[in-house]
Enzyme design. Structure first.
Site, PDB file in Angstrom:
ATOM      1  N   LYS A   1      26.848   6.172   5.335  1.00 45.00           N
ATOM      2  CA  LYS A   1      26.904   6.136   3.870  1.00 45.00           C
ATOM      3  C   LYS A   1      27.453   4.759   3.486  1.00 45.00           C
ATOM      4  O   LYS A   1      28.465   4.634   2.782  1.00 45.00           O
ATOM      5  CB  LYS A   1      27.797   7.301   3.385  1.00 45.00           C
ATOM      6  CG  LYS A   1      27.793   7.532   1.889  1.00 45.00           C
ATOM      7  CD  LYS A   1      26.503   8.085   1.353  1.00 45.00           C
ATOM      8  CE  LYS A   1      26.571   8.211  -0.163  1.00 45.00           C
ATOM      9  NZ  LYS A   1      25.250   8.397  -0.782  1.00 45.00           N
TER      10      LYS A   1
ATOM     11  N   ASP B   1      22.433  10.988   2.647  1.00 42.76           N
ATOM     12  CA  ASP B   1      21.759  11.849   1.659  1.00 42.76           C
ATOM     13  C   ASP B   1      20.253  11.789   1.851  1.00 42.76           C
ATOM     14  O   ASP B   1      19.559  12.814   1.788  1.00 42.76           O
ATOM     15  CB  ASP B   1      22.174  11.486   0.226  1.00 42.76           C
ATOM     16  CG  ASP B   1      22.295   9.987  -0.014  1.00 42.76           C
ATOM     17  OD1 ASP B   1      22.235   9.212   0.963  1.00 42.76           O
ATOM     18  OD2 ASP B   1      22.444   9.589  -1.179  1.00 42.76           O
TER      19      ASP B   1
END
Ligand SMILES: NC(=O)c1ccc[n+]([C@@H]2O[C@H](COP(=O)([O-])OP(=O)(O)OC[C@H]3O[C@@H](n4cnc5c(N)ncnc54)[C@H](O)[C@@H]3O)[C@@H](O)[C@H]2O)c1
Length: 290
Positions: free
Chosen positions: A124, A156
């Site tokens: 991330k 994600d």
């Protein structure tokens, strides 16, 4: 394990030290088992039993390499405190050192080298400092593996891509928290958790081998559980710790043979399909080995 089976609010209010997860986290840490290997493999015979469209998952064969002894699960400080406004808050700390990232990334590259030569590192890095360092270190290590195609993906997006186009992946390497979630998501692609083995390895490839499922208390003792994940964990043990790929191949081939012959435990059977119990499935694999 027994405590975990209790479930519900009783379990949720147990102090952290009494939760069964703390036992398994402690064992991993004490034995230095920093690399968790979880294949998600869908046998063609079981494509119809998956809740995904067969064209999305048929022939799926990916490996998730998850770091297991660092990250936010072990970071200090952690706990509860009062914030400046006098409100209770919980907090945890995410961190990875260069050496921790390097050793798990190396397992990822080596695993990819033995398979389809594609490694996707999941982080991330658009938000987290820990992930920015993770990406730098993995990129730098990639220079030692020119034969492995390295890519990076935000977690994600990886969660989406796993259900949209899972066959784009060969090996995924990621940290403890992201790997925990993504490997459970990937297990659904393979139809049943009753099919999936795992290995947790130390630096010398000594390991703890277990199916990814738990003790299945709802079906315990009723000859209903699928034994194949446990049998396939044994195959992983021969492959990774005993360096006996020949034996691992034989065990995996025996499993494939019983599936091809149409044997199904309840968790992998289509509606209306005849099923066998744990004992019959195990005996069929033993017979197929011979
Ligand atoms: N790796 C681990 O050590 C691990 C993983 C998950 C759960 N657990 C522990 O196991 C206990 C039960 O947890 P849970 O019920 O949440 O998860 P579980 O994996 O035991 O069961 C989840 C569901 O999958 C089914 N299932 C599991 N294994 C199966 C198999 N081999 N064949 C057919 N169906 C199968 C169960 O019947 C249940 O419906 C808890 O104590 C939990 O902490 C341990």
């Amino acid at each position: 394990m027994l405590l975990g089976a209790v479930g519900g609010p009783q379990y949720d209010t147990l102090p952290r030290a009494l939760r069964p997860e703390q036992g398994i986290l402690g064992i991993r840490k004490a034995l230095g088992l920093f690399a968790n290997l979880r294949p998600a493999l869908l046998y063609p015979e079981l494509a119809a039993a998956s809740s995904f469209k067969p064209e999305v998952v048929a022939g799926l064969d990916l490996m998730i390499v998850r770091e297991l002894t660092g990250d936010i699960y072990f970071g200090q400080p952690r706990g509860r405190r009062k914030n400046a406004a006098g409100e209770d808050e919980g907090f945890d700390t995410m961190h990875y050192s260069v050496s921790e990232i390097e050793r798990i990334a190396r397992v990822g590259f080596e695993t990819a080298r033995r398979r389809g030569k594609k490694l996707c590192s999941v982080d991330k890095a658009n938000v987290l400092d820990t992930s920015m360092l993770w990406r730098e270190v993995v990129t730098a290590l990639g220079r030692d593996y020119p034969d492995v195609e390295l890519s990076h993906m935000y977690v994600d997006n990886a969660a989406m891509q796993l259900v949209k186009r899972p066959k784009q992946f060969d090996v995924i390497v990621t940290g403890n928290l992201f790997g925990d979630i993504l490997s459970d998501e990937a297990s659904m692609l393979a139809g049943s958790i009753g099919m999936l083995p795992s290995a947790s390895l130390d630096a010398a490839a000594k390991g703890l081998y277990e199916p990814i499922h738990g003790s299945a208390p709802d079906i315990a003792g009723r000859d209903l559980a699928n034994p194949l994940a446990t049998i396939l964990s044994l195959a992983m043990m021969f492959r990774h710790t005993f360096a006996r790929a020949d034996v691992a191949d034989r065990i995996e081939a025996a499993v494939r043979r019983v599936l091809a012959a149409g044997l199904r435990t309840g968790d992998i059977a289509l509606p209306g399909e005849a099923t066998v119990g744990t004992k019959a499935m195990g005996a069929a694999v033993v017979a197929a080995l011979a």
